[in-house]
Design an enzyme around this catalytic site. Structure first.
Site, mmCIF file in Angstrom:
data_model
loop_
_atom_site.group_PDB
_atom_site.id
_atom_site.type_symbol
_atom_site.label_atom_id
_atom_site.label_comp_id
_atom_site.label_asym_id
_atom_site.label_seq_id
_atom_site.Cartn_x
_atom_site.Cartn_y
_atom_site.Cartn_z
ATOM 1 N N HIS A 1 1.073 -1.514 0.076
ATOM 2 C CA HIS A 1 -0.060 0.158 0.324
ATOM 3 C C HIS A 1 0.875 1.065 0.019
ATOM 4 O O HIS A 1 1.507 1.376 1.281
ATOM 5 C CB HIS A 1 -0.732 0.130 1.530
ATOM 6 C CG HIS A 1 -1.905 1.417 0.521
ATOM 7 N ND1 HIS A 1 -1.810 2.442 2.107
ATOM 8 C CD2 HIS A 1 -2.828 1.760 -0.097
ATOM 9 C CE1 HIS A 1 -2.792 2.893 1.926
ATOM 10 N NE2 HIS A 1 -2.610 3.056 0.943
ATOM 11 N N HIS B 1 -6.775 3.824 -6.770
ATOM 12 C CA HIS B 1 -6.898 4.586 -5.912
ATOM 13 C C HIS B 1 -7.105 6.439 -5.844
ATOM 14 O O HIS B 1 -6.359 7.184 -5.793
ATOM 15 C CB HIS B 1 -7.306 4.985 -4.620
ATOM 16 C CG HIS B 1 -8.219 2.975 -3.819
ATOM 17 N ND1 HIS B 1 -8.734 2.747 -3.133
ATOM 18 C CD2 HIS B 1 -7.861 1.805 -4.404
ATOM 19 C CE1 HIS B 1 -9.607 1.463 -3.519
ATOM 20 N NE2 HIS B 1 -9.079 0.893 -3.946
ATOM 21 N N GLU B 2 -8.242 6.962 -5.720
ATOM 22 C CA GLU B 2 -8.232 8.244 -6.357
ATOM 23 C C GLU B 2 -7.760 8.746 -7.673
ATOM 24 O O GLU B 2 -7.399 9.797 -7.576
ATOM 25 C CB GLU B 2 -7.979 9.419 -4.713
ATOM 26 C CG GLU B 2 -8.978 8.798 -4.147
ATOM 27 C CD GLU B 2 -8.277 7.815 -3.473
ATOM 28 O OE1 GLU B 2 -8.655 7.085 -2.914
ATOM 29 O OE2 GLU B 2 -7.335 7.628 -3.132
ATOM 30 N N GLU C 1 -10.364 2.239 -8.139
ATOM 31 C CA GLU C 1 -11.170 3.969 -7.329
ATOM 32 C C GLU C 1 -12.631 4.291 -8.125
ATOM 33 O O GLU C 1 -12.792 4.078 -9.098
ATOM 34 C CB GLU C 1 -10.823 3.745 -5.977
ATOM 35 C CG GLU C 1 -12.292 3.979 -4.868
ATOM 36 C CD GLU C 1 -12.188 4.457 -4.049
ATOM 37 O OE1 GLU C 1 -12.346 4.388 -2.695
ATOM 38 O OE2 GLU C 1 -10.658 5.636 -3.983
ATOM 39 N N GLU D 1 -16.313 1.770 0.515
ATOM 40 C CA GLU D 1 -16.150 2.382 1.808
ATOM 41 C C GLU D 1 -16.950 3.436 2.506
ATOM 42 O O GLU D 1 -16.918 3.701 3.645
ATOM 43 C CB GLU D 1 -14.304 3.299 1.443
ATOM 44 C CG GLU D 1 -14.766 4.392 0.897
ATOM 45 C CD GLU D 1 -13.339 4.137 0.145
ATOM 46 O OE1 GLU D 1 -12.040 3.495 0.571
ATOM 47 O OE2 GLU D 1 -12.954 5.653 -0.342
#
Length: 703
Positions: free
Chosen positions: A413, A483-484, A502, A508
């Protein structure tokens, strides 16, 4: 097998600019017809027809440049060229094993009649299910480096269509969808209400994001998006609520410009997918076909997989990403004092590894493993993480060895806190660490305002950043889950290691906000997923009472619908997002997650209506097994399914995971039942879906 026919190459010079207005150039492919013309003012335009009826009325094309604000008129048509292409190609992974790429291409060559007499080409590709077009700036004496200040591409609708939209926000795609007529588009109330979104930048209240899903009163489905977005900002659409005209609106940079280009060059493709059947929209491969083939020659290391992770427990407040309560909570030696709530500790991670190993889950994601989380968000701070230093309670080598011994992969991550400059400086270091400890995949994140300061998530600089990260990951044989980022545009064909993004409102939001309404997952395939797979993080089993301090918070689905999402929301990196103990409480239901595939040989869209319902069946890669997902919105529904997609003459063992008779997303979401039966290609099933519910089927060849 590839067939290319270049059958018309015509160069014609015209003394008057309006010659093509009287005789437009046209291309027809099955029910789709394109017409191109240049009007008396020298403005290029196109119109689109479906089944002999207008789909888009006359729509103008062109640009404003920093040194030429009218690079959209005064053109003459100096030539055209046509060719046909019919080929098949095989994706590295995907929803089908083979994709047909069949289109007729029209290239129009334009030149300004006065001034610098610059040239502009427009390339149209007409498919059986729609059209893609892009602008090309040829190499020429009077156009070298230049700045795009506006793109004037229009999509002029024939009426006040029903639309499924989210605000045209430069920094977020994570809104709840609004369903309204074009005349009802006004994003300001939506943006103002979305206090659960960290960064919101939506200066045009009448702007919406793409993919934009539309439906006319006479039943024509239209999807507008873009393909192969590289070196250019994301396109949003400004809606004229009176004329029903949509106009391209590009995300600006820190000084207000849109794109910096150097001829020869081209824009992304603008895409319009058309059908009188909603199922055809979801079956379309037009966007993928407009992307370039893989830049990665050896793709053998790219492996779709399922994973669990130390993630949901932080989202619901059970544990924290940070090691200490805050950055100033230190002992006399200046070391952080552990809060006792840190989720990414060695013992807890091993618990997830053990669970994955027992349940046919290939990998484990761990968030919050690295230093910096005490001061990571909200300060527009550049140097937040170094991407290599673990917290004291995270034994990276010990965990990697433990996972490897059990046949489990670890997923890295890398949250950047929006500081793309900091991440770029450390990319090589970060990816060398992944290689050292055998991490085959990374989940990146860009929560917060972007650095370089003043840039936006969807601007040209960041579009190129995301591509640089995908290439760097490929150089290190690492798969990417972003993500984003900006919403996908089919680049998974060019970078097949870019497995998922994402780029939308995922599961979430059910953890920390009002959540997602029951219709949300029936809209996503027609909008967000048109450009590529989504890491939606499905599979939540504890649907009520999971949020400490907020007893009333709940997901807006049933448990059976959470299972169905593994089929209806495609991703080759698919997460089983809930806590291990919640899965262990329902081992019979978890069996579907354990069994379901993430890579497919075939996909059948059995029924669909955006905002209402969706049923999809998929055939697992390299097997004869099928999996089916059916979902509905807030209304109960009975669906009748014909299993004629199964191989004739074969017998199958079906397990049906369905809502219990008394199930309801609001009052009884965890009520489900299982049914096992023999089925064949002649079997017909009636499935009853609860409000906010669904059904999932595992259909395996009988032994």
């Amino acid at each position: 097998m590839k067939k290319v026919f270049a059958y018309i190459v015509a160069l014609s010079f015209f003394n008057v600019a309006y010659a093509q207005e009287k005789s437009p150039v046209s291309v027809t492919m099955n029910k789709v017809k394109l017409e191109f013309m240049v009007d008396q003012a020298g403005q290029p335009a196109y119109a689109l027809f479906y089944n002999q009826k207008p789909a888009l009325k006359k729509s103008f094309l062109g640009f404003s440049l920093a040194d030429d604000s009218t690079f959209y008129k005064g053109f003459k048509l100096i030539g055209t060229a046509k060719k046909q292409v019919d080929e098949n190609w095989k994706p590295v992974w995907g929803e089908v094993s083979t994709i047909r790429n069949h289109y007729e291409e029209l290239t129009v060559h334009l030149q300004q009649q006065s001034g610098l007499q610059r040239k502009l080409d427009i390339i149209f590709r007409v498919f059986e299910d729609g059209v893609g077009f892009r602008y090309e700036f040829p190499k020429q004496e009077n156009l070298n480096y230049f700045i795009v200040t506006d793109e004037h591409t229009e999509f002029t609708l024939t009426g006040d269509h029903k639309s499924f939209w989210i605000p045209g926000d430069y920094d977020s795609n994570e809104y709840i969808y609004t369903t309204s007529k074009i005349s009802g588009i006004d994003n300001q109330p939506v943006v103002n209400a979305a206090t659960d979104i960290a960064v919101r930048t939506a200066p045009d209240r009448y702007s919406v994001q793409t993919p934009l899903m539309l439906k006319s009163d006479d039943g024509l489905y239209i999807n507008i998006h873009e393909a192969a977005l590289l070196n250019y900002p994301a396109m949003q659409l400004h809606a004229d609520r009176g004329t029903y005209k949509l106009t391209a609106s590009l995300v600006p940079d820190a000084v207000g410009n849109k794109a910096y280009l150097n001829a020869p060059c081209h824009t992304p493709w603008r895409t319009i997918i058309l059908s009188d059947k909603a199922t055809d929209i979801l079956s379309s491969k037009l966007i993928l076909n407009l992307n370039d083939p893989s830049l990665i020659e050896n793709t053998s290391w790219i492996k779709p997989m399922k994973f669990v992770g130390v993630w949901w427990e932080m989202q619901i407040g059970k544990s924290t990403w940070s090691y200490a309560k805050n950055r100033d909570d230190k002992d006399a030696d200046g070391k952080l004092i552990p809060s006792g709530l840190h989720g990414a500790n060695t013992q807890n991670v091993k618990r997830y590894i053990d669970f994955a190993a027992k349940n046919n889950i290939q990998a484990v994601l761990v968030e919050g493993w690295n230093t910096g989380w005490e001061d990571w968000f909200g300060n527009w701070k550049e140097n937040v993480f170094d991407f290599v230093t673990p917290y004291p309670d995270f034994d990276i080598k010990g965990i990697s060895d433990y996972a490897a011994a059990k046949g489990i992969k670890m997923i890295m991550h890398n949250e950047t806190s929006g500081s793309a400059t900091n991440y770029e400086r450390q990319l090589d270091t970060a990816y060398r660490l992944m290689n050292k400890y055998g991490y085959p995949a990374v989940k990146t994140g860009y929560v917060g305002k972007i650095i370089p300061r003043g840039e936006h998530h969807d601007g040209q600089w960041m579009v190129q950043h995301y591509a640089r990260v995908a290439q760097k990951a490929a150089d290190h044989l690492v798969m990417l889950d972003a993500h984003e980022p900006n919403r996908p545009t089919g680049l998974q064909r060019t970078y097949p290691n870019w497995m998922a993004s994402e780029s939308g409102r995922g599961n979430e939001y059910n953890a920390f906000s009002t959540g997602n309404p029951p219709a949300h997952e029936t809209i996503l395939p027609f909008t967000r997923l048109m450009g590529g797979p989504m890491d939606y993080t499905p599979g939540i089993f504890k649907l009520k009472g999971y949020a400490p301090g907020n007893a009333g918070r709940q997901l807006h689905t049933t448990l059976a619908k959470q299972l169905a999402l593994y089929v209806t929301l495609y991703s080759p990196l698919q997460m089983a997002a809930d806590l291990p103990e919640n899965y262990e409480a329902h081992p019979d239901a978890f069996q579907f997650i354990s069994d379901v595939a993430v890579d497919w040989d075939d996909t059948k869209i059995l029924e669909a209506e955006p905002g209402d319902y969706l049923t999809i069946a998929r055939k697992a890669k390299g097997t004869g097994d099928w999996f089916l997902g059916a979902i509905t919105n807030e209304n109960r529904r009975t669906t009748s399914l014909n299993l004629n997609f199964l191989e004739k003459g074969k017998s199958y063992d079906a397990t049906i995971y369905m809502d219990a008779p008394n199930a309801d997303w609001k009052t009884n979401p965890e009520a489900y039942q299982l049914k096992k039966m023999k089925v064949t290609s002649s079997t017909k099933l009636n499935l009853k879906l609860a409000a906010g519910g669904g059904a999932a089927l595992s259909i395996k060849l009988s032994k």
